[in-house]
Design an enzyme around this catalytic site. Structure first.
Site, PDB file in Angstrom:
ATOM      1  N   GLU A 213      -7.047   4.833   7.649  1.00  0.00           N
ATOM      2  CA  GLU A 213      -6.707   6.122   7.184  1.00  0.00           C
ATOM      3  C   GLU A 213      -8.008   6.880   6.674  1.00  0.00           C
ATOM      4  O   GLU A 213      -8.440   7.885   6.743  1.00  0.00           O
ATOM      5  CB  GLU A 213      -5.532   6.262   6.399  1.00  0.00           C
ATOM      6  CG  GLU A 213      -4.308   6.155   7.272  1.00  0.00           C
ATOM      7  CD  GLU A 213      -2.817   5.570   6.746  1.00  0.00           C
ATOM      8  OE1 GLU A 213      -2.878   5.627   5.374  1.00  0.00           O
ATOM      9  OE2 GLU A 213      -2.024   5.153   7.336  1.00  0.00           O
TER      10      GLU A 213
ATOM     11  N   ASN B 183       0.841  -1.201  -0.097  1.00  0.00           N
ATOM     12  CA  ASN B 183       0.149  -0.036   0.111  1.00  0.00           C
ATOM     13  C   ASN B 183       0.905   1.263   0.139  1.00  0.00           C
ATOM     14  O   ASN B 183       1.380   1.560   1.190  1.00  0.00           O
ATOM     15  CB  ASN B 183      -0.885  -0.021   1.302  1.00  0.00           C
ATOM     16  CG  ASN B 183      -1.648   1.324   1.430  1.00  0.00           C
ATOM     17  OD1 ASN B 183      -1.746   1.808   0.618  1.00  0.00           O
ATOM     18  ND2 ASN B 183      -2.399   1.341   2.626  1.00  0.00           N
TER      19      ASN B 183
ATOM     20  N   HIS C 196      -9.713   1.387   4.705  1.00  0.00           N
ATOM     21  CA  HIS C 196      -8.537   1.465   5.164  1.00  0.00           C
ATOM     22  C   HIS C 196      -8.606   2.436   6.542  1.00  0.00           C
ATOM     23  O   HIS C 196      -9.330   3.465   6.464  1.00  0.00           O
ATOM     24  CB  HIS C 196      -7.353   1.817   4.346  1.00  0.00           C
ATOM     25  CG  HIS C 196      -5.901   1.973   5.115  1.00  0.00           C
ATOM     26  ND1 HIS C 196      -5.406   2.947   5.881  1.00  0.00           N
ATOM     27  CD2 HIS C 196      -5.020   1.124   5.050  1.00  0.00           C
ATOM     28  CE1 HIS C 196      -4.406   2.540   6.399  1.00  0.00           C
ATOM     29  NE2 HIS C 196      -4.044   1.545   6.012  1.00  0.00           N
TER      30      HIS C 196
ATOM     31  N   SER D 212       3.130  -2.212  10.392  1.00  0.00           N
ATOM     32  CA  SER D 212       4.740  -2.093  10.671  1.00  0.00           C
ATOM     33  C   SER D 212       5.316  -3.371  10.293  1.00  0.00           C
ATOM     34  O   SER D 212       6.164  -3.957  10.881  1.00  0.00           O
ATOM     35  CB  SER D 212       4.980  -1.662  12.203  1.00  0.00           C
ATOM     36  OG  SER D 212       4.439  -0.668  12.297  1.00  0.00           O
TER      37      SER D 212
ATOM     38  N   GLU E 151      -5.631  -4.726  10.810  1.00  0.00           N
ATOM     39  CA  GLU E 151      -4.674  -3.740  10.909  1.00  0.00           C
ATOM     40  C   GLU E 151      -4.617  -3.065  12.205  1.00  0.00           C
ATOM     41  O   GLU E 151      -5.839  -2.022  12.059  1.00  0.00           O
ATOM     42  CB  GLU E 151      -4.572  -2.825   9.581  1.00  0.00           C
ATOM     43  CG  GLU E 151      -4.242  -3.470   8.242  1.00  0.00           C
ATOM     44  CD  GLU E 151      -3.801  -2.532   7.464  1.00  0.00           C
ATOM     45  OE1 GLU E 151      -2.622  -2.586   6.929  1.00  0.00           O
ATOM     46  OE2 GLU E 151      -4.262  -1.312   7.194  1.00  0.00           O
TER      47      GLU E 151
ATOM     48  N   GLY F 163       2.321   2.238  10.965  1.00  0.00           N
ATOM     49  CA  GLY F 163       3.413   3.334  10.622  1.00  0.00           C
ATOM     50  C   GLY F 163       4.152   3.500  11.806  1.00  0.00           C
ATOM     51  O   GLY F 163       4.659   4.820  12.085  1.00  0.00           O
TER      52      GLY F 163
ATOM     53  N   LYS G 178       0.012   4.270  -0.344  1.00  0.00           N
ATOM     54  CA  LYS G 178      -0.662   5.451   0.152  1.00  0.00           C
ATOM     55  C   LYS G 178      -0.535   6.747  -0.654  1.00  0.00           C
ATOM     56  O   LYS G 178      -0.310   6.487  -1.905  1.00  0.00           O
ATOM     57  CB  LYS G 178      -0.097   5.974   1.679  1.00  0.00           C
ATOM     58  CG  LYS G 178      -0.155   4.432   2.423  1.00  0.00           C
ATOM     59  CD  LYS G 178      -0.220   4.746   4.043  1.00  0.00           C
ATOM     60  CE  LYS G 178      -0.212   3.314   4.628  1.00  0.00           C
ATOM     61  NZ  LYS G 178      -0.186   3.379   6.254  1.00  0.00           N
TER      62      LYS G 178
HETATM   63  P1  PGA Z   1       2.438   0.257   7.554  1.00  0.00           P
HETATM   64  O1  PGA Z   1       1.232   0.665   7.026  1.00  0.00           O
HETATM   65  O2  PGA Z   1       3.164  -0.828   7.147  1.00  0.00           O
HETATM   66  O3  PGA Z   1       3.402   1.387   7.191  1.00  0.00           O
HETATM   67  O4  PGA Z   1       2.399   0.325   9.294  1.00  0.00           O
HETATM   68  C1  PGA Z   1       0.266  -0.594   6.826  1.00  0.00           C
HETATM   69  C2  PGA Z   1      -1.027  -0.079   6.308  1.00  0.00           C
HETATM   70  O5  PGA Z   1      -1.359   1.093   6.411  1.00  0.00           O
HETATM   71  O6  PGA Z   1      -1.572  -0.771   5.403  1.00  0.00           O
END
Ligand code: PGA
Length: 241
Positions: A98, A10, A96, A203, A166, A172, A12
């Site tokens: 976010e 992803n 997601h 992560s 997640e 992150g 983003k």
């Molecule tokens: P990350 O993000 O691997 O940077 O923790 C995962 C995600 O948001 O899909």
């Protein structure tokens, strides 16, 4: 038959034409040596057509990070599943955290989008996960169960749908969920929907991927930050046994 692990990147809101072209090329080259997993790249939609053309004929697949539920029309700024399909997308990430946090995405909206994606032959990766406060209050399972109940449309089957667990506090932050937390939540999800593939996200990096991918009911990983470096992403994909 055991399906290959799914390693989803992803990106983003990251990537411009030149650096994405280079990253994708490295991933295509590396994919030739990787047998035990399938890689899916989810760039920003500005790059979908470019990357869709680039991965053609390679084992690497294309995904998107969101879609609208309508086919076309007066929806300024939105992209339909049909448009994604048109540039070679086979997958779309929906719900997601976010988007749930910053764009007001509800379970019901996610289900509507997922249904539309399925009608266009796109596999949905539906994200669920609890906040740190919900985990501290011992509500994590309840939250995830509720998200699943309302985010999956009637068209969700093992062929059309993948669930990504997640936990928000692991995204992150560099703080991966513990093996126990992952095993426990994946077991709960598996108990609700047999045979649907379940990814872990939060992560994931090359130095923890092998361990995570080896856990029961972990069918792959959803990778954010670490998917922006081709070498790192390939190492994660190569750690599937
Ligand atoms: P990350 O993000 O691997 O940077 O923790 C995962 C995600 O948001 O899909």
């Amino acid at each position: 038959m055991l399906l290959p692990k799914l390693i989803v990147g992803n990106w983003k809101m990251n990537g411009l034409a030149a650096d994405s072209q280079e990253r994708t090329q490295k991933i295509i080259e590396g994919a030739k040596l990787i047998q035990k997993s399938t890689m899916v790249l989810c760039p920003p939609t500005t790059l979908s057509a470019q990357i869709g053309a680039q991965i053609k004929g390679s084992p690497v697949k294309l995904g998107a990070q969101d879609c609208h539920f309508e086919k076309s029309g007066a929806f300024t700024g939105s992209i339909s599943p049909e448009m994604l399909r048109n540039v070679g997308c086979n997958y779309v990430i929906l719900g997601h955290s976010e988007r749930r946090q910053h764009d007001g995405e509800t379970n019901e909206l996610v289900a509507k989008k997922a249904r539309a994606a399925h009608m266009n032959g796109i596999i949905t990766i539906i994200c669920v996960g609890e906040t740190i406060a919900q985990r501290a209050a011992r509500e994590a399972e309840l939250v995830v169960k509720n998200q699943l109940k309302h985010s999956l449309p009637d068209t969700a089957t093992p062929e059309t749908t993948i669930v990504a667990y997640e936990p928000l506090w692991a995204i992150g932050t560099g703080q991966t969920a513990s093996k126990n937390d992952i095993v426990q939540m994946h077991k709960v999800i598996r108990g609700l929907i047999a045979n649907i593939r379940i990814l872990y996200g939060g992560s994931v990096k090359s130095d923890n991927a092998a361990e995570i991918l080896d856990l029961p009911n972990v069918d792959g990983v959803l990778v954010g930050g670490a998917s922006l470096k081709a070498d790192e992403f390939l190492k994660i994909a190569a750690s599937a046994k």
